[in-house]
Design a protein around this motif. Structure first.
Motif, PDB file in Angstrom:
ATOM      1  N   ILE A   1       6.893   0.841   5.061  1.00  0.00           N
ATOM      2  CA  ILE A   1       5.706   1.510   5.607  1.00  0.00           C
ATOM      3  C   ILE A   1       5.164   0.697   6.793  1.00  0.00           C
ATOM      4  CG2 ILE A   1       3.276   2.070   5.101  1.00  0.00           C
ATOM      5  CD1 ILE A   1       4.231   3.002   2.335  1.00  0.00           C
TER       6      ILE A   1
ATOM      7  N   GLU B   1       4.232  10.318   5.249  1.00  0.00           N
ATOM      8  CA  GLU B   1       2.767  10.258   5.294  1.00  0.00           C
ATOM      9  C   GLU B   1       2.291   9.240   6.339  1.00  0.00           C
ATOM     10  OE1 GLU B   1       0.596   8.741   1.968  1.00  0.00           O
ATOM     11  OE2 GLU B   1      -1.255   9.717   2.620  1.00  0.00           O
ATOM     12  N   GLN B   2       2.974   8.074   6.356  1.00  0.00           N
ATOM     13  CA  GLN B   2       2.582   7.040   7.323  1.00  0.00           C
ATOM     14  C   GLN B   2       2.841   7.526   8.759  1.00  0.00           C
ATOM     15  OE1 GLN B   2       0.873   4.492   6.621  1.00  0.00           O
ATOM     16  NE2 GLN B   2       0.968   3.263   8.482  1.00  0.00           N
TER      17      GLN B   2
ATOM     18  N   ASP C   1       8.767  10.369   1.276  1.00  0.00           N
ATOM     19  CA  ASP C   1       7.470  11.002   1.491  1.00  0.00           C
ATOM     20  C   ASP C   1       6.397   9.987   1.883  1.00  0.00           C
ATOM     21  OD1 ASP C   1       8.479  13.468   1.009  1.00  0.00           O
ATOM     22  OD2 ASP C   1       7.861  13.571  -1.086  1.00  0.00           O
TER      23      ASP C   1
ATOM     24  N   SER D   1       0.845  -1.201   0.000  1.00  0.00           N
ATOM     25  CA  SER D   1       0.000   0.000   0.000  1.00  0.00           C
ATOM     26  C   SER D   1       0.876   1.246   0.000  1.00  0.00           C
ATOM     27  CB  SER D   1      -0.894  -0.001   1.229  1.00  0.00           C
ATOM     28  OG  SER D   1      -1.607  -1.206   1.279  1.00  0.00           O
ATOM     29  N   ILE D   2       1.244   1.669  -1.202  1.00  0.00           N
ATOM     30  CA  ILE D   2       2.128   2.837  -1.301  1.00  0.00           C
ATOM     31  C   ILE D   2       1.522   3.866  -2.250  1.00  0.00           C
ATOM     32  CG2 ILE D   2       4.285   1.680  -0.715  1.00  0.00           C
ATOM     33  CD1 ILE D   2       4.839   1.283  -3.653  1.00  0.00           C
ATOM     34  N   CYS D   3       1.835   5.127  -1.986  1.00  0.00           N
ATOM     35  CA  CYS D   3       1.361   6.188  -2.874  1.00  0.00           C
ATOM     36  C   CYS D   3       2.373   6.314  -4.016  1.00  0.00           C
ATOM     37  CB  CYS D   3       1.236   7.483  -2.090  1.00  0.00           C
ATOM     38  SG  CYS D   3       0.542   8.784  -3.086  1.00  0.00           S
ATOM     39  N   LEU D   4       1.953   5.985  -5.214  1.00  0.00           N
ATOM     40  CA  LEU D   4       2.890   5.888  -6.338  1.00  0.00           C
ATOM     41  C   LEU D   4       3.421   7.245  -6.799  1.00  0.00           C
ATOM     42  CD1 LEU D   4       0.949   3.187  -8.369  1.00  0.00           C
ATOM     43  CD2 LEU D   4       3.003   2.819  -7.023  1.00  0.00           C
ATOM     44  N   ASP D   5       2.692   8.321  -6.476  1.00  0.00           N
ATOM     45  CA  ASP D   5       3.119   9.656  -6.919  1.00  0.00           C
ATOM     46  C   ASP D   5       4.195  10.259  -6.029  1.00  0.00           C
ATOM     47  OD1 ASP D   5       1.221   9.451  -8.837  1.00  0.00           O
ATOM     48  OD2 ASP D   5      -0.321  10.479  -7.688  1.00  0.00           O
ATOM     49  N   MET D   6       4.491   9.604  -4.926  1.00  0.00           N
ATOM     50  CA  MET D   6       5.464  10.179  -3.995  1.00  0.00           C
ATOM     51  C   MET D   6       6.717   9.312  -3.940  1.00  0.00           C
ATOM     52  SD  MET D   6       3.306  11.828  -0.882  1.00  0.00           S
ATOM     53  CE  MET D   6       2.669  10.386  -0.114  1.00  0.00           C
TER      54      MET D   6
ATOM     55  N   LYS E   1      10.259   8.618  -7.889  1.00  0.00           N
ATOM     56  CA  LYS E   1       8.884   8.326  -7.460  1.00  0.00           C
ATOM     57  C   LYS E   1       8.630   6.822  -7.412  1.00  0.00           C
ATOM     58  CE  LYS E   1       6.600  12.560  -8.699  1.00  0.00           C
ATOM     59  NZ  LYS E   1       5.608  13.217  -9.521  1.00  0.00           N
TER      60      LYS E   1
END
Lengths: 89, 304
Positions: free
Chosen positions: B146, B101-102, B97, B88-93, B130
């Motif tokens: 994460i 966020e976590q 980062d 579960s990762i934010c691909l745009d960051m 990224k």
């Protein structure tokens, strides 16, 4: 709740699409202000401001609808919403 | 024994379909628990229940001794890190980062931990790249990073090596062993790669049709899968006398069958038994792997 908002604002700051939409909105707002000044100088009509604001709100509403659905939807498609549920439920 | 996770008659129903039936599972502290089962057996459902992503229909579970319907369960879940189905990762960051966020989600102050975690998973030199440009192995390691935010005592990994190349598999395997041994983190890993799981797991749970059909420790499994020679003889007593005399380790299975666990000189063995009027009916060498054990277990239930 505050922590979740804090995390989302952080993600928002890092989002390129957010900044593009923000600057586009500001640009359109600027254009509308110039339009108002130009038109009011030429015709000095009182109803024009309402029309310009209505048009602008419609456009912003469209931008917000597209952006929010992409921004929130991304959390589900990436699965990052799971990180939040596990920790915060 | 102190259990990190314990389930009691856990049940999950989707309308009339029972995805989990009376699941009783015991995960000791400090263990690497391998959850093994075929597709649709209920592994991910079980993990999703434990993580609070879905509600339990019947039964209960405890995490760090706290019952699932207790108000304190969210405190226990804060000690859990998880990768479910996909990282579960934010691909745009970038990697850093994502960890920031976590930290914000958990409510932790930003400090040197992020650098340390990135170093632990080997992502300290990726810079501002990224996550969308990461390889699958790197994404998996970032997912693990994460999960490591907040110093969890228990990490749940659902299919952590799916789609990874051999190098990526080794990286993840070594990382899990390192975290388990150095930081004492307990792991629950579900996987189809039995050989890989056999290299790291200390305990196993076999799940089929929504039921845990067997829980076994690695020691017990090794004992069960030990290399052995299975022989069927006409006179077990005479055979036992010979084995006792030669101090060979053995186990009498039935009135006809004996399992021999040491290496034997076959020609000498045959001649000696022949001199004692004992006939060898069948002679076969057997060495079971986790895969064989699993197939026998599931097949034995009449499911294959």
């Amino acid at each position: 709740m505050y922590k979740l908002l804090n995390a989302n604002f952080f993600r928002l700051k890092k989002d390129v699409v957010f900044w593009i939409f923000l600057f586009m909105s500001l640009g359109i707002a600027g254009i509308n202000v110039f339009r108002y000044i130009e038109v009011s100088r030429a015709f000095s009509s009182e109803g024009i401001l309402d029309d310009i604001v209505k048009q602008y709100m419609l456009l912003i509403g469209l931008f917000i609808a597209i952006f929010v659905s992409l921004f929130i939807g991304k959390e589900y498609s990436n699965g990052t919403v799971k990180n939040k549920i596990i920790v915060r439920t | 024994m102190e259990y990190v996770l314990e389930t009691r008659n856990l049940e999950k129903k989707y309308k009339k379909f029972k995805a989990l039936k009376n699941v009783n599972m015991h995960l000791p502290k400090g263990a690497i628990y391998g959850l093994i089962g075929k597709n649709g057996a209920g592994k991910t459902t079980l993990i999703r229940l434990i993580c609070g992503l879905q509600k339990v229909t019947n039964g209960s579970y405890t995490i760090f001794g706290i019952l699932n319907n207790s108000k304190k369960i969210n405190m226990a879940r804060k000690r859990i890190g998880a990768i479910i189905e996909q990282p579960s990762i934010c691909l745009d960051m970038n990697a850093k980062d994502n960890l920031i966020e976590q930290c914000k989600i958990i409510g932790l102050p930003l400090n040197n931990d992020i650098k340390e975690i990135l170093k632990t998973v080997g992502l300290d030199d990726v810079g501002k790249k990224k996550a969308t440009n990461f390889s699958l192995g790197m994404k998996q390691r970032l997912g693990l990073a994460i999960a490591l935010v907040g110093h969890p005592d228990f990490i749940i990994l659902d299919e952590p090596i799916n789609g990874l190349d051999p190098e990526g598999i080794i990286e993840i395997r070594e990382l899990i062993i390192k975290l388990n041994q150095e930081k004492g983190i307990t792991f629950l890993i579900s996987s189809h790669y039995l050989d890989e799981l056999a290299k790291i797991a200390t305990h196993y749970g076999f799940i089929d049709n929504g039921e845990i059909i067997k829980e076994i420790s690695n020691e017990e499994l090794i004992k069960n899968c030990r290399k052995r020679t299975e022989i069927r003889v006409s006179d077990v007593k005479e055979c036992v006398k010979y084995l006792e005399q030669e101090k060979i380790s053995y186990e009498v299975i039935s009135e006809e069958q004996i399992n021999i666990y040491d290496d034997i000189n076959i020609s000498e063995f045959v001649v000696s038994l022949s001199n004692r009027n004992c006939t060898i009916i069948e002679f076969k060498e057997k060495e079971e792997t986790l895969e064989n054990y699993y197939i026998n277990l599931i097949g034995g239930e009449g499911n294959v």
